[in-house]
Design a protein around this motif. Sequence first.
Motif, PDB file in Angstrom:
ATOM      1  N   UNK A 232      -1.382   9.636  -3.099  1.00 53.24           N
ATOM      2  CA  UNK A 232       0.067   9.642  -2.901  1.00 53.24           C
ATOM      3  C   UNK A 232       0.470   8.671  -1.798  1.00 53.24           C
ATOM      4  N   UNK A 233      -0.291   8.665  -0.695  1.00 49.97           N
ATOM      5  CA  UNK A 233       0.012   7.739   0.403  1.00 49.97           C
ATOM      6  C   UNK A 233      -0.230   6.301  -0.040  1.00 49.97           C
ATOM      7  N   UNK A 234      -1.263   6.079  -0.862  1.00 51.43           N
ATOM      8  CA  UNK A 234      -1.545   4.733  -1.365  1.00 51.43           C
ATOM      9  C   UNK A 234      -0.391   4.230  -2.228  1.00 51.43           C
ATOM     10  N   UNK A 235       0.132   5.095  -3.086  1.00 52.76           N
ATOM     11  CA  UNK A 235       1.284   4.722  -3.914  1.00 52.76           C
ATOM     12  C   UNK A 235       2.496   4.432  -3.037  1.00 52.76           C
ATOM     13  N   UNK A 236       2.661   5.215  -1.975  1.00 53.17           N
ATOM     14  CA  UNK A 236       3.766   4.984  -1.047  1.00 53.17           C
ATOM     15  C   UNK A 236       3.642   3.615  -0.386  1.00 53.17           C
ATOM     16  N   UNK A 237       2.422   3.254  -0.017  1.00 51.23           N
ATOM     17  CA  UNK A 237       2.199   1.933   0.582  1.00 51.23           C
ATOM     18  C   UNK A 237       2.550   0.832  -0.406  1.00 51.23           C
ATOM     19  N   UNK A 238       2.146   1.004  -1.666  1.00 51.60           N
ATOM     20  CA  UNK A 238       2.459   0.008  -2.688  1.00 51.60           C
ATOM     21  C   UNK A 238       3.963  -0.114  -2.891  1.00 51.60           C
ATOM     22  N   UNK A 239       4.669   1.009  -2.805  1.00 53.02           N
ATOM     23  CA  UNK A 239       6.103   1.008  -3.071  1.00 53.02           C
ATOM     24  C   UNK A 239       6.914   0.477  -1.897  1.00 53.02           C
ATOM     25  N   UNK A 240       6.526   0.861  -0.689  1.00 55.26           N
ATOM     26  CA  UNK A 240       7.320   0.511   0.496  1.00 55.26           C
ATOM     27  C   UNK A 240       6.818  -0.744   1.180  1.00 55.26           C
ATOM     28  N   UNK A 241       5.503  -0.890   1.246  1.00 54.98           N
ATOM     29  CA  UNK A 241       4.944  -2.090   1.860  1.00 54.98           C
ATOM     30  C   UNK A 241       4.392  -1.862   3.249  1.00 54.98           C
ATOM     31  N   UNK A 242       4.312  -2.947   4.007  1.00 58.44           N
ATOM     32  CA  UNK A 242       3.654  -2.938   5.305  1.00 58.44           C
ATOM     33  C   UNK A 242       4.329  -2.051   6.342  1.00 58.44           C
TER      34      UNK A 242
END
Length: 254
Positions: free
Chosen positions: A54-64
Amino acid sequence: MVSASVGFQCPDCVREGGRTVREARTIAGAPVRQAPGTGTNAVVTKTLIGLNLAVFVLVLAVGDDVVDRLMLVGRAIIDNNWAGVAEGEYYRLLTAAFLHQEAWHILFNMVSLWVLGPPLEAVLGRTRFLVLYLVSAFGGTAASYLIAAQNQGSLGASGAIFGLFGAAIVVGHRMKADLRPLIALLVVNLVITFLNTKWIDWRAHIGGLVIGAVTAVCLVHAPKNHRLAAQVVSVGAVVAVLVGIVLVRTSQLT
């Protein structure tokens, strides 16, 4: 009447007999689940994998921006402001262990978690296994915070995964299992770690490995007569040492 292996029994007889039978426990104090469908079903392992994904998907969606806010960093200027654990952002010591940027990184860690997690969860029980995972993660981030340069970022579940390696060896030794395949796999991972120190935070790996092994010793070698109390006190002492390390490093940086 209640169906039994030899005919039927009345409900009162079954209840009375149940009072005199002690529930079997594992070496860590968890209930032994042998019948099909009565095991832990790796609920905690699956939940941890889900949180990481879930956190990985959040990183992909929001970015750095998510990475900057959650990764482990001692003290650095981020977005023109001082940030990091030394600036009071202690949550980074935990959030960094659920944070990944590259697909290969999270794939490797989650496969390792899926291999190591269920057997340990079955032996330790859900609560003890979760404690082991989180304390191992804390051990990895605390070691990285202590040793790494203050502005060096670190992220990933690898510290917790190496903690599971250490715990699996301790548990396997306690159960007199053949540890050669597990030790060989650990050695391969350590070699990979030290051959790629430019990209891999070896401090988190070693910290997680040591703390995971120590925590497992606290869990599976506790005296039976006072097992829970001994486990709580000994694991609490491990956490207290890690907190002390964090406070010492913070005082150095501030």
